[in-house]
Design a protein around this motif. Sequence first.
Motif, PDB file in Angstrom:
ATOM      1  N   ARG A 115      10.476  22.776  17.187  1.00 43.07           N
ATOM      2  CA  ARG A 115      11.352  22.194  16.170  1.00 43.07           C
ATOM      3  C   ARG A 115      10.959  22.689  14.781  1.00 43.07           C
ATOM      4  NH1 ARG A 115      10.737  15.862  17.629  1.00 43.07           N
ATOM      5  NH2 ARG A 115      10.572  16.096  19.897  1.00 43.07           N
ATOM      6  N   PRO A 116      11.902  22.718  13.845  1.00 43.22           N
ATOM      7  CA  PRO A 116      11.568  23.121  12.466  1.00 43.22           C
ATOM      8  C   PRO A 116      10.925  21.962  11.711  1.00 43.22           C
ATOM      9  CG  PRO A 116      13.903  22.611  12.609  1.00 43.22           C
ATOM     10  CD  PRO A 116      13.356  22.502  14.015  1.00 43.22           C
ATOM     11  N   TYR A 117      10.065  22.286  10.763  1.00 45.10           N
ATOM     12  CA  TYR A 117       9.463  21.285   9.879  1.00 45.10           C
ATOM     13  C   TYR A 117      10.269  21.264   8.584  1.00 45.10           C
ATOM     14  CZ  TYR A 117       5.962  18.729   7.171  1.00 45.10           C
ATOM     15  OH  TYR A 117       5.303  17.797   6.388  1.00 45.10           O
ATOM     16  N   GLU A 118      11.010  20.183   8.367  1.00 44.10           N
ATOM     17  CA  GLU A 118      11.997  20.149   7.291  1.00 44.10           C
ATOM     18  C   GLU A 118      11.411  20.006   5.894  1.00 44.10           C
ATOM     19  OE1 GLU A 118      15.648  17.951   7.889  1.00 44.10           O
ATOM     20  OE2 GLU A 118      15.099  17.622   9.984  1.00 44.10           O
ATOM     21  N   MET A 119      10.146  19.626   5.777  1.00 44.75           N
ATOM     22  CA  MET A 119       9.560  19.454   4.445  1.00 44.75           C
ATOM     23  C   MET A 119       9.059  20.766   3.857  1.00 44.75           C
ATOM     24  SD  MET A 119      10.002  16.356   3.544  1.00 44.75           S
ATOM     25  CE  MET A 119       8.983  16.328   2.076  1.00 44.75           C
ATOM     26  N   GLY A 120       9.048  21.826   4.665  1.00 40.97           N
ATOM     27  CA  GLY A 120       8.627  23.129   4.159  1.00 40.97           C
ATOM     28  C   GLY A 120       7.237  23.089   3.556  1.00 40.97           C
ATOM     29  N   GLY A 121       7.116  23.628   2.347  1.00 42.15           N
ATOM     30  CA  GLY A 121       5.821  23.659   1.673  1.00 42.15           C
ATOM     31  C   GLY A 121       5.686  22.592   0.600  1.00 42.15           C
ATOM     32  N   GLU A 134       0.832  -1.199   0.000  1.00 44.99           N
ATOM     33  CA  GLU A 134       0.000   0.000   0.000  1.00 44.99           C
ATOM     34  C   GLU A 134       0.866   1.247   0.000  1.00 44.99           C
ATOM     35  OE1 GLU A 134      -3.663   1.989   2.593  1.00 44.99           O
ATOM     36  OE2 GLU A 134      -2.289   0.571   3.570  1.00 44.99           O
ATOM     37  N   PRO A 135       0.740   2.104  -1.023  1.00 44.11           N
ATOM     38  CA  PRO A 135       1.411   3.405  -0.997  1.00 44.11           C
ATOM     39  C   PRO A 135       0.544   4.412  -0.246  1.00 44.11           C
ATOM     40  CG  PRO A 135       0.342   3.086  -3.119  1.00 44.11           C
ATOM     41  CD  PRO A 135       0.032   1.860  -2.290  1.00 44.11           C
ATOM     42  N   LEU A 136       1.179   5.273   0.539  1.00 37.94           N
ATOM     43  CA  LEU A 136       0.456   6.268   1.332  1.00 37.94           C
ATOM     44  C   LEU A 136       0.835   7.669   0.864  1.00 37.94           C
ATOM     45  CD1 LEU A 136       1.102   4.691   4.865  1.00 37.94           C
ATOM     46  CD2 LEU A 136      -0.961   4.455   3.472  1.00 37.94           C
ATOM     47  N   PRO A 137      -0.116   8.487   0.460  1.00 36.16           N
ATOM     48  CA  PRO A 137       0.217   9.830  -0.038  1.00 36.16           C
ATOM     49  C   PRO A 137       0.729  10.740   1.066  1.00 36.16           C
ATOM     50  CG  PRO A 137      -2.164   9.560   0.096  1.00 36.16           C
ATOM     51  CD  PRO A 137      -1.563   8.210   0.375  1.00 36.16           C
ATOM     52  N   TYR A 138       1.736  11.536   0.740  1.00 39.37           N
ATOM     53  CA  TYR A 138       2.297  12.511   1.676  1.00 39.37           C
ATOM     54  C   TYR A 138       1.242  13.534   2.098  1.00 39.37           C
ATOM     55  CZ  TYR A 138       4.687  16.822   3.083  1.00 39.37           C
ATOM     56  OH  TYR A 138       5.060  17.967   3.742  1.00 39.37           O
ATOM     57  N   HIS A 139       1.293  13.917   3.367  1.00 35.00           N
ATOM     58  CA  HIS A 139       0.491  15.034   3.866  1.00 35.00           C
ATOM     59  C   HIS A 139       1.317  15.788   4.902  1.00 35.00           C
ATOM     60  CE1 HIS A 139      -0.234  13.161   7.786  1.00 35.00           C
ATOM     61  NE2 HIS A 139      -0.468  12.031   7.150  1.00 35.00           N
ATOM     62  N   SER A 140       0.890  16.986   5.203  1.00 34.92           N
ATOM     63  CA  SER A 140       1.625  17.813   6.174  1.00 34.92           C
ATOM     64  C   SER A 140       0.767  18.114   7.404  1.00 34.92           C
ATOM     65  CB  SER A 140       2.077  19.128   5.519  1.00 34.92           C
ATOM     66  OG  SER A 140       0.957  19.853   5.021  1.00 34.92           O
ATOM     67  N   PHE A 141      -0.135  17.175   7.763  1.00 33.67           N
ATOM     68  CA  PHE A 141      -1.057  17.403   8.879  1.00 33.67           C
ATOM     69  C   PHE A 141      -0.328  17.592  10.210  1.00 33.67           C
ATOM     70  CE2 PHE A 141      -4.255  14.605   6.393  1.00 33.67           C
ATOM     71  CZ  PHE A 141      -4.534  15.655   5.539  1.00 33.67           C
ATOM     72  N   GLY A 142       0.871  17.037  10.315  1.00 36.54           N
ATOM     73  CA  GLY A 142       1.598  17.144  11.581  1.00 36.54           C
ATOM     74  C   GLY A 142       2.461  18.380  11.710  1.00 36.54           C
ATOM     75  N   LYS A 143       2.394  19.267  10.744  1.00 33.70           N
ATOM     76  CA  LYS A 143       3.283  20.436  10.710  1.00 33.70           C
ATOM     77  C   LYS A 143       3.172  21.279  11.980  1.00 33.70           C
ATOM     78  CE  LYS A 143       4.636  24.176   7.565  1.00 33.70           C
ATOM     79  NZ  LYS A 143       4.348  24.814   6.247  1.00 33.70           N
ATOM     80  N   GLY A 144       1.956  21.486  12.465  1.00 31.71           N
ATOM     81  CA  GLY A 144       1.761  22.302  13.666  1.00 31.71           C
ATOM     82  C   GLY A 144       2.391  21.705  14.907  1.00 31.71           C
ATOM     83  N   LYS A 145       2.556  20.390  14.923  1.00 29.86           N
ATOM     84  CA  LYS A 145       3.163  19.736  16.084  1.00 29.86           C
ATOM     85  C   LYS A 145       4.624  20.139  16.250  1.00 29.86           C
ATOM     86  CE  LYS A 145       0.296  15.542  15.925  1.00 29.86           C
ATOM     87  NZ  LYS A 145       0.341  14.064  15.859  1.00 29.86           N
TER      88      LYS A 145
END
Length: 307
Positions: A280-286, A263-274
């Motif tokens: 800590r910085p969020y390394e995936m940016g936008g 199963e492939p899982l699509p990327y999301h940024s839902f955890g960015k606020g955490k």
Amino acid sequence: MKQSDMEQEVQASYVFNIQHYSLHDGPGIRTILFLKGCPMRCRWCCNPESQKYTQEISYVQNKCIGKESCGFCEGCCPERAISFAGKAVIDFTRCNSCMKCAAVCPAKAIKPEGRQYTVTELLDIVERDAVFYGHGNGGMTISGGEPLTHPAILLPLLREAKRRRIHTAIETCGQADYTVLQEAANDLDYILYDIKSMNPQKHKQYTGWDNTQILWNFEKLCEEYPDLPKKVRTPIIPGFNDSTEDVKKILDFLQDKPNTEYEPLPYHSFGKGKYKALGRPYEMGGAVLDPAVMEEISRLADMFHVK
């Protein structure tokens, strides 16, 4: 008291979340136990509070009611890591996670991430949900963090779950000693296993580890436990493995593996606020995943299922 009973009471680990009625991490309706602590540092991790093995604080600034109405946290911090600029400002480089600020925060803007549980406490919680999965394939899934790096609680937890006739599963990145995976497999009904990339250099660049141990562990698991149902999952991450070529290499590796789904899982940024809450910085940016690429990858996965 029996040795097994003593083991259940003594062993404890930090758990950062218990999710009830899940439909996504194993068959049926499941209760997910999230153990705190992981050796990997995936850039896209949606649960950064899972990474450290110890308790830590998180701070959501918009919940803070300000110094005029409160201000208790500033006065109780022994490291002087808290100041105010309208609302509390935390210097995470000075914080020693003593939890004194969390204890006095009436708005729960500052809260502890992680609480210790024993085996008995966790299984008692799981059994309360038994009415929802008792007549199907539902049960308990142990996730993380990385559960295989918690053998002192993982192994007795699985053993006792089997004694109580609870269906067991783990969700693992595979970066652990094989002897732990081997012992866990004896009491597992299902395993969710992440394989992120077949490229060792890229894997290390994006997660902090190469994939040598992960792939070796999975091959050995398939060899020794061919009847154990396995689902391999790949988070599809922009700039890392978001191409059909990357996924084809994973599917080629899996082609002859017994009882294995993919199963492939699509990327999301839902955890960015955490990340902000943990300082800590969020390394995936936008970063954004191309929907057309994900559609192609999903088609490849469907073909693997047909085979």
